[in-house]
Write a protein that holds these residues in place. Sequence first.
Motif, PDB file in Angstrom:
ATOM      1  N   PHE A 139     -11.167   1.135  23.208  1.00 44.94           N
ATOM      2  CA  PHE A 139     -11.666   0.622  24.480  1.00 44.94           C
ATOM      3  C   PHE A 139     -12.602   1.612  25.170  1.00 44.94           C
ATOM      4  O   PHE A 139     -13.272   1.262  26.133  1.00 44.94           O
ATOM      5  CB  PHE A 139     -10.497   0.269  25.410  1.00 44.94           C
ATOM      6  N   ARG A 140     -12.618   2.832  24.684  1.00 41.23           N
ATOM      7  CA  ARG A 140     -13.574   3.808  25.205  1.00 41.23           C
ATOM      8  C   ARG A 140     -14.802   3.924  24.308  1.00 41.23           C
ATOM      9  O   ARG A 140     -15.839   4.427  24.743  1.00 41.23           O
ATOM     10  CB  ARG A 140     -12.891   5.169  25.373  1.00 41.23           C
ATOM     11  N   LEU A 141     -14.692   3.472  23.059  1.00 36.50           N
ATOM     12  CA  LEU A 141     -15.832   3.473  22.149  1.00 36.50           C
ATOM     13  C   LEU A 141     -16.707   2.227  22.309  1.00 36.50           C
ATOM     14  O   LEU A 141     -17.912   2.268  22.078  1.00 36.50           O
ATOM     15  CB  LEU A 141     -15.348   3.561  20.694  1.00 36.50           C
ATOM     16  N   TYR A 142     -16.063   1.112  22.672  1.00 40.49           N
ATOM     17  CA  TYR A 142     -16.782  -0.150  22.808  1.00 40.49           C
ATOM     18  C   TYR A 142     -16.711  -0.637  24.249  1.00 40.49           C
ATOM     19  O   TYR A 142     -15.746  -0.370  24.969  1.00 40.49           O
ATOM     20  CB  TYR A 142     -16.180  -1.215  21.878  1.00 40.49           C
ATOM     21  N   THR A 143     -17.718  -1.382  24.662  1.00 40.12           N
ATOM     22  CA  THR A 143     -17.807  -1.878  26.036  1.00 40.12           C
ATOM     23  C   THR A 143     -17.165  -3.253  26.148  1.00 40.12           C
ATOM     24  O   THR A 143     -16.931  -3.933  25.137  1.00 40.12           O
ATOM     25  CB  THR A 143     -19.275  -1.987  26.472  1.00 40.12           C
ATOM     26  N   PRO A 144     -16.868  -3.695  27.390  1.00 42.55           N
ATOM     27  CA  PRO A 144     -16.382  -5.066  27.571  1.00 42.55           C
ATOM     28  C   PRO A 144     -17.323  -6.110  26.964  1.00 42.55           C
ATOM     29  O   PRO A 144     -16.873  -7.140  26.451  1.00 42.55           O
ATOM     30  CB  PRO A 144     -16.288  -5.212  29.096  1.00 42.55           C
ATOM     31  N   GLN A 145     -18.649  -5.867  27.012  1.00 46.40           N
ATOM     32  CA  GLN A 145     -19.596  -6.807  26.418  1.00 46.40           C
ATOM     33  C   GLN A 145     -19.421  -6.867  24.901  1.00 46.40           C
ATOM     34  O   GLN A 145     -19.471  -7.950  24.311  1.00 46.40           O
ATOM     35  CB  GLN A 145     -21.026  -6.411  26.753  1.00 46.40           C
TER      36      GLN A 145
END
Length: 473
Positions: free
Chosen positions: A35-41
């Motif tokens: 969840f810190r490597l990838y964004t909500p989008q």
Amino acid sequence: MKSTRERGLGLSLVSSGIGPLLSQVFALALVPVLFRLYTPQDFGIWAAIQAGAIIAGSLVSLRFDLALVLERDLVAASQLLFAIIAVVLASSLVMAVAIVVSSSFLYVLGIDAISAALGWGWLVLLGLSTVFQSWLMRAGAFGSVSVALVLSAGVTNLVQLGGGMFGYGIWLIVGSIAGQAAALMFSIWKVTHGADHPVWRALNFEAMWMMLRKNKRFPQFSLPFTALSLLRERAPIFIIGAFGPPALVGLYSQAWRLTHFPSGLTSAALRPVFFHRTATEGLTSQGRSVDGLVRCLLLASSSWIAFVIYGDDALFNFLLGTQWQGVGLLAASLVMPAALFTITNWMDRLLDAVGRQDVNLKLEMITGISSVGALWGTLAAGGSLFRAVLVQSAALVLGYLGFLWVCYGIANWPRSGLIKSLCAAVAMGGSMYAFLIALGNLLFSQTEVFVAGFVTAGFANIVVLLFAWKELR
């Protein structure tokens, strides 16, 4: 002294549940990192593709895979196995055409041509995996099914973790496909090398067609039920995508995913075991075991419901980072129906095994249409996503409770035990919430309250699980 059958249930549940448990623990451990490597989008686009792949991949067998679990004759089952594989491949081609036709809508959701093609590959792998895992369940090879789940989760998360270093959201999709491919290859290997492997030489087209006709009740009843069930779970992704940006879809999808982690465990661990047992022993005889599991699951989930509602956004910001602001509020809204789904999502197979697919279909139709309609109607009227999810959750809670009530009635199990279990769960959850508020009022720091809540809920779960194991072993 426990009977042999009861001892077999405990061992079967451990064999079936160890894989889902390990895969869920592994996935949860990596959540703060991913969840810190990838964004909500990124997660929003992945969730839209996942929703399409799971819906289509679960339907391409036309649910003949359920008949495969029930077929006891080896030659007949072999005919059915290859007939279902042919159905999956043919249906997958139809899905490819549907993807091309719906390309404009997919573009609105942020899905380009490459991602759509990857999604099609994902659904094909999922459809074939469902068929081969049904053969393993037919043989009672729950351990092999568990290994396939662990393999899928491990490969998926490792590829997503490595790909996240490059900063491209498409690695979320690639990782999921890699994990599904690994699980499929393992399942095929176990089926073809098992002691009760399919009979290859007896195959003929007429016999395969006859097996499909013999089991036509599954596409008639189980297929619509599965479609409605999947739409209840996945249609909100597309609805929210039509009203908001992919980032909003990402927040909702991950709130749903995090609160529904336990339901994946119970579905994978309990569904195949009780489907197999009900098919061989009947529904009424499962009453004591099912009632005990329902009671334990209600009590085990009550503390976590209170913990998530109390923690709200502060808890999830602490765990996932501030870029996920809002996911905690949505999770607090979804946690109660998620807990009830943990109980009901495996019990539908009990009714399938005794030929009451019509009841499953009617109840799912009511729950699916009311919950999805409530979400869409609230958003269409200009309401916020939080309000829409609250209304959706209320409809889901009523639907799941209704399913439990009807299922107990059909099976002729005493409903008094269910009522007592619900009351005990409410009391336990209320006590946990009051305990957390008291800690906060005693000037403990927010982190200390969260740690105390986590430890308390975990300890309560251990006690409940020990009682459950004592009853089932």
